[in-house]
Design a protein around this motif. Structure first.
Motif, PDB file in Angstrom:
ATOM      1  N   ALA A  54       0.741  -1.317  -0.005  1.00 19.05           N
ATOM      2  CA  ALA A  54      -0.047   0.086   0.047  1.00 19.05           C
ATOM      3  C   ALA A  54       0.554   1.234   0.093  1.00 19.05           C
ATOM      4  N   THR A  55       2.119   1.276   0.593  1.00 14.11           N
ATOM      5  CA  THR A  55       2.786   2.612   0.728  1.00 14.11           C
ATOM      6  C   THR A  55       3.152   3.184  -0.698  1.00 14.11           C
ATOM      7  N   LEU A  56       3.151   2.151  -1.819  1.00 12.72           N
ATOM      8  CA  LEU A  56       3.488   2.623  -3.138  1.00 12.72           C
ATOM      9  C   LEU A  56       2.266   3.306  -3.879  1.00 12.72           C
ATOM     10  N   VAL A  57       1.067   2.760  -3.375  1.00 12.78           N
ATOM     11  CA  VAL A  57      -0.148   3.393  -4.042  1.00 12.78           C
ATOM     12  C   VAL A  57      -0.799   4.683  -3.581  1.00 12.78           C
ATOM     13  N   ASP A  58      -0.718   5.707  -4.510  1.00 12.89           N
ATOM     14  CA  ASP A  58      -1.111   7.045  -4.127  1.00 12.89           C
ATOM     15  C   ASP A  58      -2.855   7.081  -4.056  1.00 12.89           C
ATOM     16  N   HIS A  59      -3.432   6.430  -5.182  1.00  3.90           N
ATOM     17  CA  HIS A  59      -5.024   6.462  -5.519  1.00  3.90           C
ATOM     18  C   HIS A  59      -5.170   5.240  -5.922  1.00  3.90           C
ATOM     19  N   LEU A  60      -6.438   4.680  -5.378  1.00  9.88           N
ATOM     20  CA  LEU A  60      -7.426   3.536  -5.386  1.00  9.88           C
ATOM     21  C   LEU A  60      -8.503   3.991  -6.324  1.00  9.88           C
ATOM     22  N   LEU A  61      -8.752   3.424  -7.289  1.00  9.56           N
ATOM     23  CA  LEU A  61      -9.985   3.700  -7.927  1.00  9.56           C
ATOM     24  C   LEU A  61     -11.239   2.848  -7.541  1.00  9.56           C
ATOM     25  N   GLU A  62     -12.303   3.611  -7.593  1.00  8.20           N
ATOM     26  CA  GLU A  62     -13.308   3.005  -7.165  1.00  8.20           C
ATOM     27  C   GLU A  62     -13.826   1.745  -8.199  1.00  8.20           C
ATOM     28  N   ARG A  63     -14.638   1.049  -7.307  1.00  6.86           N
ATOM     29  CA  ARG A  63     -14.952  -0.412  -8.148  1.00  6.86           C
ATOM     30  C   ARG A  63     -15.941  -0.076  -9.327  1.00  6.86           C
ATOM     31  N   ALA A  64     -15.782  -0.870 -10.425  1.00  5.14           N
ATOM     32  CA  ALA A  64     -16.798  -0.825 -11.347  1.00  5.14           C
ATOM     33  C   ALA A  64     -18.279  -0.677 -10.952  1.00  5.14           C
TER      34      ALA A  64
END
Length: 217
Positions: free
Chosen positions: A206-216
């Motif tokens: 998770a430390t590498l991920v800035d933004h997580l897109l919402e599910r379709a």
């Protein structure tokens, strides 16, 4: 915990002319919803770093068709005649990089190496203009790291902290690209509670991920 980002909002973060790592192999493992949102937004001038440019109507191929890519750093374009035609017409610059060399150049950027040495390309056109290093009587090309402004990657599953799991061929480029960009935007198929993904299955922390897109929907 990360707040799930709307796809359109994520596309708005990416400026004209950005350097983009885009995961996937012929469209498998590519962030299709995010690519569609970028095409809809209509910005361009991008440098796209990817294994390939997929096919017309698929993944990165949609960006090629829309004229959004100024430069492509890829391993092959053989299944996208539109990329070939635009390259011949001088509408897009294409740098062809052997697949192993490409992923190692991205990895080098992710782990802080100044480059990688490879014998692939020695004695061919690939050698032109590059530094050659001799070690133990063998000649190697010094290939430089490739870092991006944004990494656009797809994942099978994520948790709400942003830990990512991949399936099958999506492992090829996505985990490496997530290490080598200033901003990482992940497009998961599923978002699960923290702890639902076994630790051994997490390939991008998770430390590498800035933004997580919402599910379709």
């Amino acid at each position: 915990m990360k707040t799930a980002t709307r796809v359109r909002d994520a596309a708005e973060m990416i400026p004209e002319g950005a350097i983009l790592h885009i995961g996937g192999f012929m469209g498998v493992g590519s962030p299709h919803r995010l690519i569609d949102a970028l095409v809809e937004r209509g910005v361009g001038g991008f440098t796209v770093v990817a294994n390939d440019t997929a096919m017309p109507g698929t993944g990165i191929g949609k960006m090629i068709s829309a004229g959004m890519v100024a430069r492509a750093i890829v391993s092959h374009i053989g299944l996208n005649p539109e990329t070939q035609a635009k390259m011949i017409a001088g509408e897009i610059e294409v740098e062809l990089v052997p697949q192993g060399t490409l992923v190692e150049r991205i990895r080098a950027a992710g782990v802080g190496l100044g480059g990688v040495l490879t014998a692939t390309g020695i004695g061919t056109l690939v050698e032109e203009g590059k530094q050659v290093v001799e070690l133990d009587g063998r000649r190697y090309l010094l290939e430089t790291p490739i870092r991006a402004d944004f990494a656009l990657i797809a994942a099978s599953r994520a948790d709400y902290k942003g830990n990512l799991e991949y399936h099958l061929t999506a492992h090829n480029f996505n985990p490496i690209m997530a290490m080598a960009a200033d901003v990482v935007i992940a497009e998961p198929k599923e978002i699960l509670p923290v702890g639902a993904i076994p630790p051994d299955a997490v390939k991008t922390p998770a430390t590498l991920v800035d933004h997580l897109l919402e599910r379709a929907h």
